[in-house]
Design a protein around this motif. Sequence first.
Motif, PDB file in Angstrom:
ATOM      1  N   ASP A   1       0.669  -0.733  -0.174  1.00 22.08           N
ATOM      2  CA  ASP A   1       0.184  -0.005  -0.180  1.00 22.08           C
ATOM      3  C   ASP A   1       0.874   1.180  -0.162  1.00 22.08           C
ATOM      4  N   THR A   2       0.298   2.310   0.062  1.00 21.39           N
ATOM      5  CA  THR A   2       0.940   2.997  -0.013  1.00 21.39           C
ATOM      6  C   THR A   2       1.784   3.535   0.954  1.00 21.39           C
ATOM      7  N   ASP A   3       1.423   3.121   2.394  1.00 21.89           N
ATOM      8  CA  ASP A   3       2.667   3.918   2.987  1.00 21.89           C
ATOM      9  C   ASP A   3       3.542   2.915   2.889  1.00 21.89           C
ATOM     10  N   PHE A   4       3.786   1.142   2.779  1.00 28.39           N
ATOM     11  CA  PHE A   4       4.356   0.470   2.459  1.00 28.39           C
ATOM     12  C   PHE A   4       5.452   0.898   1.526  1.00 28.39           C
ATOM     13  N   LEU A   5       4.944   1.379   0.359  1.00 27.09           N
ATOM     14  CA  LEU A   5       5.784   2.396  -0.667  1.00 27.09           C
ATOM     15  C   LEU A   5       6.492   3.235  -0.674  1.00 27.09           C
ATOM     16  N   THR A   6       6.062   4.183  -0.136  1.00 33.67           N
ATOM     17  CA  THR A   6       6.817   4.955   0.719  1.00 33.67           C
ATOM     18  C   THR A   6       8.599   4.750   1.481  1.00 33.67           C
ATOM     19  N   LYS A   7       8.281   3.807   2.087  1.00 32.33           N
ATOM     20  CA  LYS A   7       9.398   3.391   3.055  1.00 32.33           C
ATOM     21  C   LYS A   7      10.203   2.686   2.030  1.00 32.33           C
ATOM     22  N   VAL A   8       9.417   1.881   1.101  1.00 28.34           N
ATOM     23  CA  VAL A   8      10.115   1.615   0.031  1.00 28.34           C
ATOM     24  C   VAL A   8      10.842   2.465  -0.702  1.00 28.34           C
ATOM     25  N   GLU A   9      10.329   3.347  -1.322  1.00 35.31           N
ATOM     26  CA  GLU A   9      10.979   4.846  -1.626  1.00 35.31           C
ATOM     27  C   GLU A   9      12.204   5.599  -1.123  1.00 35.31           C
ATOM     28  N   ASP A  10      11.725   6.183   0.003  1.00 36.55           N
ATOM     29  CA  ASP A  10      12.545   6.340   0.699  1.00 36.55           C
ATOM     30  C   ASP A  10      13.572   6.315   1.513  1.00 36.55           C
ATOM     31  N   ARG A  11      13.672   4.592   2.151  1.00 33.25           N
ATOM     32  CA  ARG A  11      14.784   3.614   1.801  1.00 33.25           C
ATOM     33  C   ARG A  11      15.759   3.224   1.314  1.00 33.25           C
ATOM     34  N   ILE A  12      15.005   2.859  -0.100  1.00 30.12           N
ATOM     35  CA  ILE A  12      15.402   1.881  -0.682  1.00 30.12           C
ATOM     36  C   ILE A  12      15.584   2.771  -2.377  1.00 30.12           C
ATOM     37  N   ILE A  13      14.513   3.043  -2.951  1.00 35.02           N
ATOM     38  CA  ILE A  13      14.818   3.573  -4.256  1.00 35.02           C
ATOM     39  C   ILE A  13      15.412   4.568  -4.328  1.00 35.02           C
ATOM     40  N   LYS A  14      15.455   5.690  -3.776  1.00 36.59           N
ATOM     41  CA  LYS A  14      15.651   7.410  -3.229  1.00 36.59           C
ATOM     42  C   LYS A  14      17.371   7.027  -2.726  1.00 36.59           C
ATOM     43  N   PRO A  15      18.137   6.668  -1.994  1.00 35.82           N
ATOM     44  CA  PRO A  15      19.378   5.945  -2.073  1.00 35.82           C
ATOM     45  C   PRO A  15      20.321   4.880  -2.985  1.00 35.82           C
ATOM     46  N   THR A  16      18.976   4.361  -3.850  1.00 28.91           N
ATOM     47  CA  THR A  16      20.231   3.151  -4.119  1.00 28.91           C
ATOM     48  C   THR A  16      20.005   4.693  -5.490  1.00 28.91           C
ATOM     49  N   VAL A  17      19.726   4.786  -6.304  1.00 28.26           N
ATOM     50  CA  VAL A  17      20.030   6.093  -7.514  1.00 28.26           C
ATOM     51  C   VAL A  17      20.804   6.825  -6.776  1.00 28.26           C
ATOM     52  N   ASP A  18      20.172   7.390  -5.797  1.00 31.74           N
ATOM     53  CA  ASP A  18      21.579   8.300  -5.289  1.00 31.74           C
ATOM     54  C   ASP A  18      22.793   7.703  -4.989  1.00 31.74           C
ATOM     55  N   GLY A  19      23.004   6.456  -4.207  1.00 32.30           N
ATOM     56  CA  GLY A  19      24.139   5.632  -4.712  1.00 32.30           C
ATOM     57  C   GLY A  19      24.904   5.792  -5.568  1.00 32.30           C
ATOM     58  N   LEU A  20      24.061   5.265  -6.801  1.00 31.13           N
ATOM     59  CA  LEU A  20      24.871   5.045  -8.003  1.00 31.13           C
ATOM     60  C   LEU A  20      25.649   6.155  -8.946  1.00 31.13           C
ATOM     61  N   GLN A  21      24.819   7.395  -8.451  1.00 28.56           N
ATOM     62  CA  GLN A  21      25.732   8.474  -8.795  1.00 28.56           C
ATOM     63  C   GLN A  21      26.654   8.853  -8.095  1.00 28.56           C
ATOM     64  N   LYS A  22      26.672   8.835  -6.431  1.00 27.06           N
ATOM     65  CA  LYS A  22      27.980   8.905  -5.856  1.00 27.06           C
ATOM     66  C   LYS A  22      28.655   7.835  -5.930  1.00 27.06           C
ATOM     67  N   GLU A  23      29.154   6.347  -6.403  1.00 27.29           N
ATOM     68  CA  GLU A  23      29.369   5.596  -7.581  1.00 27.29           C
ATOM     69  C   GLU A  23      29.979   6.247  -8.964  1.00 27.29           C
ATOM     70  N   GLY A  24      29.790   7.197  -9.336  1.00 31.87           N
ATOM     71  CA  GLY A  24      30.120   7.184 -10.112  1.00 31.87           C
ATOM     72  C   GLY A  24      29.749   6.501 -11.885  1.00 31.87           C
ATOM     73  N   ILE A  25      28.331   5.866 -11.397  1.00 30.50           N
ATOM     74  CA  ILE A  25      27.884   5.012 -11.948  1.00 30.50           C
ATOM     75  C   ILE A  25      26.327   5.587 -12.482  1.00 30.50           C
ATOM     76  N   ASP A  26      27.086   5.679 -14.472  1.00 33.10           N
ATOM     77  CA  ASP A  26      25.663   6.274 -14.813  1.00 33.10           C
ATOM     78  C   ASP A  26      24.498   5.339 -15.264  1.00 33.10           C
ATOM     79  N   TYR A  27      23.522   4.765 -15.270  1.00 30.97           N
ATOM     80  CA  TYR A  27      22.839   3.805 -14.947  1.00 30.97           C
ATOM     81  C   TYR A  27      22.023   4.262 -15.321  1.00 30.97           C
ATOM     82  N   ARG A  28      21.605   3.396 -16.949  1.00 36.13           N
ATOM     83  CA  ARG A  28      20.742   4.166 -17.559  1.00 36.13           C
ATOM     84  C   ARG A  28      19.749   2.668 -17.924  1.00 36.13           C
ATOM     85  N   GLY A  29      18.173   2.606 -17.160  1.00 33.26           N
ATOM     86  CA  GLY A  29      17.877   0.876 -17.570  1.00 33.26           C
ATOM     87  C   GLY A  29      16.669   1.051 -15.852  1.00 33.26           C
ATOM     88  N   PHE A  30      16.558  -0.623 -16.013  1.00 32.17           N
ATOM     89  CA  PHE A  30      15.191  -1.178 -15.069  1.00 32.17           C
ATOM     90  C   PHE A  30      16.466  -1.333 -13.594  1.00 32.17           C
TER      91      PHE A  30
END
Length: 423
Positions: free
Chosen positions: A244-273
């Motif tokens: 539900d929205t509550d769970f998906l908000t946790k997924v976005e805040d705790r997992i998706i954002k740090p994953t995309v930001d983490g890739l950028q910090k590592e200098g990995i230019d990631y284009r895809g799924f």
Amino acid sequence: MNILVLGSGGREHAFTYKLSQSKKVNQVFVAPGNAGTDKIAKNLSINPTDFNAVKTAVLEHEINMVVVGPEAPLVEGVHDFFLADDQLKNIPVIGPKKDGALLEGSKDFSKQFMEKHNIPTAKYQSFTQDSLEDGYAFLETLNPPFVLKADGLAAGKGVLILDHIEEAKTELKEMLTNQKFGDASATVVIEEFLKGIELSVFVLTDGKSYKVLPSAKDYKRIGEGDTGLNTGGMGAISPVPFADTDFLTKVEDRIIKPTVDGLQKEGIDYRGFIFIGLMNVAGDPFVIEYNVRMGDPETEVVLPRINSDLFDLFEGVANQNLHEKTYEVTSQTATTVMLVSGGYPEAYEKGKAISGFEGIEDSIVFHAGTKITDTKVVTNGGRVMAITSFGDTIKDALAKSYKNIDKISFEKMNYRKDIGFDL
Ligand code: AMP
Ligand code: GLY
């Protein structure tokens, strides 16, 4: 625009189906494709990991974009190959380069990545042949069941879940010293067992911004009630009711954002799924694994629910303006049920004539292991066809899939009659 889709499964048929609907797309090519993609696109008989053959096809057919279905070409560097070639470097590839593909290609890398970027995942340690004894000692600190993962790609077979410590030690030794999974198990990740219910969340990213695609749950076991051997996937449902929205908000805040930001910090230019396999542990999401591609059969329920033009989203990925793209998802539920060859996931026969799938109107028939022999559509793999339907509820959608499956037949056809049983 001419697009080339690499791969041959239900996932690639779903990509082809969606891309063909785009007004901006002139012709879709699929390498090597199946009997389903042959109807709506042009199949090219090329192995997706034969990059020189891919290059020849791209130049010959004036391809403007390449969409990579399976992980192997990504892990082997198809995107890097394009960037290093003067004739190909301006043709966008949807899928990460080798550095990003390590998220799937190396469990050890992905665990280190999660640890570094504070992304919730099971506690773990990695071992090699030289640290076998330390591995035994680490196992002693854990409670059963024990989770052992080959570091590299092992065709979906590299994860062992064992109830007894002695068995876990034996298998650890098999993997590290006797190369149970070849080079893939030269390093083994041992991790804590997470108890909960699994689901997957998919993300499309241009390396800076992202779109969260619909969630899905797949059914991996061959037998009803989630019993028997693991398969590539016997069916899928989207959305996942408990996400539900509550769970998906946790997924976005705790997992998706740090994953995309983490890739950028590592200098990995990631284009895809990014395919994030999650465990819902008492309402909190933990990452079980990353994949650098879409799931199969999850794609067969995720993409049909996206109302926006998929090619337009892909252009956003290529041009790094994904944040400007409109993105809409239907609230309807989609379900898919996979028809498989008798015997799968063990030995099975191919070449069985398939009947009854033409003329089905209220489901989408995505081909997986099919091909055309003497003008007839015959089976050509373990997973043969995925029957996708929409409904207001899971039950309504499944009723349509099962009604249409009754019309389809091939010798020794098998499928699970209980997809969604646990929801
Ligand atoms: P993976 O290839 O990492 O997705 O693992 C294959 C399957 O093993 C997953 O889909 C889960 O069902 C299970 N699995 C993997 N890691 C864990 C874990 N830490 N705890 C519980 N189950 C797991
Ligand atoms: N259905 C699981 C996968 O594609 O890996």
